[in-house]
Scaffold this active site. Structure first.
Site, short mmCIF file in Angstrom:
data_model
loop_
_atom_site.label_atom_id
_atom_site.label_comp_id
_atom_site.label_asym_id
_atom_site.label_seq_id
_atom_site.Cartn_x
_atom_site.Cartn_y
_atom_site.Cartn_z
N GLY A 271 -17.69 12.12 3.23
CA GLY A 271 -19.13 13.13 3.78
C GLY A 271 -19.77 13.70 2.55
O GLY A 271 -19.86 13.18 1.54
N SER A 272 -20.29 14.74 2.51
CA SER A 272 -21.43 15.21 1.78
C SER A 272 -20.59 15.84 0.46
O SER A 272 -21.37 15.90 -0.32
CB SER A 272 -22.20 16.37 2.52
OG SER A 272 -22.92 15.81 3.39
N THR A 273 -19.30 16.09 0.62
CA THR A 273 -18.67 16.33 -0.76
C THR A 273 -19.01 15.40 -1.97
O THR A 273 -18.64 15.62 -3.04
CB THR A 273 -17.08 16.61 -0.44
OG1 THR A 273 -16.46 15.50 -0.04
CG2 THR A 273 -17.00 17.74 0.55
N LYS B 272 -21.72 14.19 -2.55
CA LYS B 272 -22.98 14.54 -3.30
C LYS B 272 -22.64 15.12 -4.65
O LYS B 272 -23.56 15.07 -5.42
CB LYS B 272 -23.95 15.33 -2.28
CG LYS B 272 -24.32 14.58 -1.26
CD LYS B 272 -24.98 15.54 -0.10
CE LYS B 272 -25.35 14.69 1.17
NZ LYS B 272 -25.95 15.41 2.06
#
Length: 481
Positions: free
Chosen positions: A217-219, A221
């Site tokens: 997921g957004s980790t 990023k």
């Protein structure tokens, strides 16, 4: 010699050669691997008659052997069992061994080459052979905090010292009681084994370092931002686009800027700085950023952080991966931690820890020290650097962005008063009709104490609501003991 006799002689000769060859193979060539095979019951019977060294955390044994009056000679006990089971594994007369019991079998049993002189001294003195003591790097307070915070929910927590690579907590839930497998009551052991393997929650899986792995997921990023800084084309203050929606390249699929179909743009006039995009976890910003950087840059960056490497800590760690031969839509989706991105929590703790260690990725290690029965040290942890994918100055920019995310972004639930905390939340979609996995990856620093942590809760939903508070508890246990 007539023809029938020649045929009989030929058949007998072939059978003799096959018999001789197979006997030689199994007794000489394959003897070592067969003896080391955890499924070899004869090996287990022989080893149960020997003292097996303890596995120790902060001076207290979490696995140790005690003499018995039965034919096996010793029994193995685990205390507390389930909390450390993904680390210790089990030692079973029926099913062999797992975890560290398997990975360090030679050390614990006393058969390792490193213990030759100890075995020789025991023989000369008439003492019974003794296995070595294995002291782990785990911090009992951090391990307990992670275990309590997960509270039986499916998921995992890893905490490590980013300066040394020492693993301070490694928890996978749900877990199991290895005492049920170390019993000498074979019927009870078989029943426990069947129950564990039939359990749909998969308690025998070490989710922290293996299993099916997770979309980050957004980790993820964090890695895209690091690649952007490393390219030299971006800083934390570079303005990047962040429209409310993004039609993926060569596709009719639409990406929304935030989870749950939220099409709110990132910043006025659909743009913001890289730091602001990190704070608010803007999907379209990072999808466009990853597309601009390209597949090769992303692949090179993640490889430097340890993706694709099968680490031994000494437990075997499944390699984290991203997709290959990606088209534009797949690059955009991969850049927000979806598509074929798959990671272990240990990998994401390594990523977060690198920014706290001035851009250095340290090799994660679980064993602090190995000692003989007379307390002589035969091996000791030496910090080893895997790579330095980011300069110290760019790592400082990453910390600024991560701190801003915790102070005034999606990671507020991880804040600790008086402590520098930086991190990134994640909400990872993984199956149609299934709740998203909840993620947090970050670090905390207070004085001389620093800890990096990664948390995943399966189907936990928003990382800000579920994973971040768990991370806070674990980090606090280390930096505010």
């Amino acid at each position: 010699m007539n023809k029938p006799l020649r045929h009989v002689w030929l058949v007998v000769s072939v059978l003799f050669l096959l018999l001789f060859g197979s006997t030689t193979y199994f007794h000489v060539i394959a003897a070592g691997s067969l003896n080391a095979d955890g499924r070899n019951a004869r090996t287990i019977y022989n080893e149960f008659n020997k003292h097996r060294g303890p596995i120790v955390v902060a001076g207290q044994p979490i696995a140790q052997s005690s003499p018995t009056d039965d034919t096996y000679g010793f029994s193995r006990q685990y205390d507390p069992g389930a909390m450390y089971a993904p680390v210790t594994g089990f030692y079973s007369v029926v099913y062999g061994f797992g975890g560290l019991e398997r990975a360090l079998n030679g050390t614990l049993s006393g058969d390792s080459d490193a213990l030759f002189y100890q075995r020789l001294a025991d023989t000369v003195s008439g003492r019974s052979p003794q296995g070595a003591t294995v002291e782990l790097t785990l911090d009992p307070a951090a391990q307990q905090a992670a275990w309590d915070a997960l509270d039986g929910r499916r998921g995992a927590v890893v905490a490590l010292d980013p300066e040394t690579g020492q693993i301070l907590a490694l928890v996978s839930a749900p877990s199991y009681d290895p005492n049920a497998l170390s019993s000498h009551d074979t019927s009870a052991v078989q029943a426990a084994w069947k129950q564990l393997n039939d359990d749909p929650e998969r308690p025998l899986t070490n989710r922290a370092i293996g299993g099916d792995l997770y979309p980050p997921g957004s980790t993820f990023k964090l890695l895209v931002a690091a690649a952007a800084l490393d390219s030299g084309k971006y800083t934390k203050d570079t303005v990047i686009p962040g429209p409310g929606t993004l039609t993926l390249p060569n596709s009719s699929s639409v990406m929304y800027n935030h989870a749950g179909g939220d099409a709110t743009a990132c910043g006025p006039q659909d743009q913001s700085t890289l730091q602001e995009a990190m704070q608010q976890s803007c999907n379209t910003s990072f999808a466009l950023l990853g597309t601009d950087l390209g597949e090769d840059a992303l692949a090179s960056t993640v490889a430097e952080y340890g993706f694709g490497q099968r680490l031994q800590i000494p437990l075997s760690v499944s390699p984290s991966t991203i997709g290959t031969d990606l088209d534009g839509a797949q690059i955009a989706t991969s850049s927000i931690g979806q598509f074929e991105d798959r990671v272990t929590p240990l990998q994401m703790a390594m990523v977060a820890g690198s920014f706290a260690a001035d851009g250095r990725v340290m090799e994660p290690q679980l064993v602090q020290q190995v000692r003989t029965s007379d307390l002589s040290v035969i091996s000791e942890l030496t910090p080893r650097q895997l790579s330095q994918p980011l300069s110290a100055s760019n790592a400082a920019q990453m910390r600024e962005m991560m701190v801003a995310t915790v102070e005034d972004g999606t990671g507020k639930s991880a804040r600790i008063d008086g402590v520098e905390v930086g991190g990134k939340t994640g909400t990872a979609e993984w199956g149609e009709g299934r709740a998203a996995h909840s993620w947090f990856a970050g670090y905390a620093k207070s004085g001389e104490r620093t800890v990096a942590v990664a948390v995943v809760v399966e189907e936990g939903g928003y990382g800000s609501a579920v994973a971040a508070p768990i991370a806070k508890d674990v980090m606090e246990a280390v930096v505010n003991p």
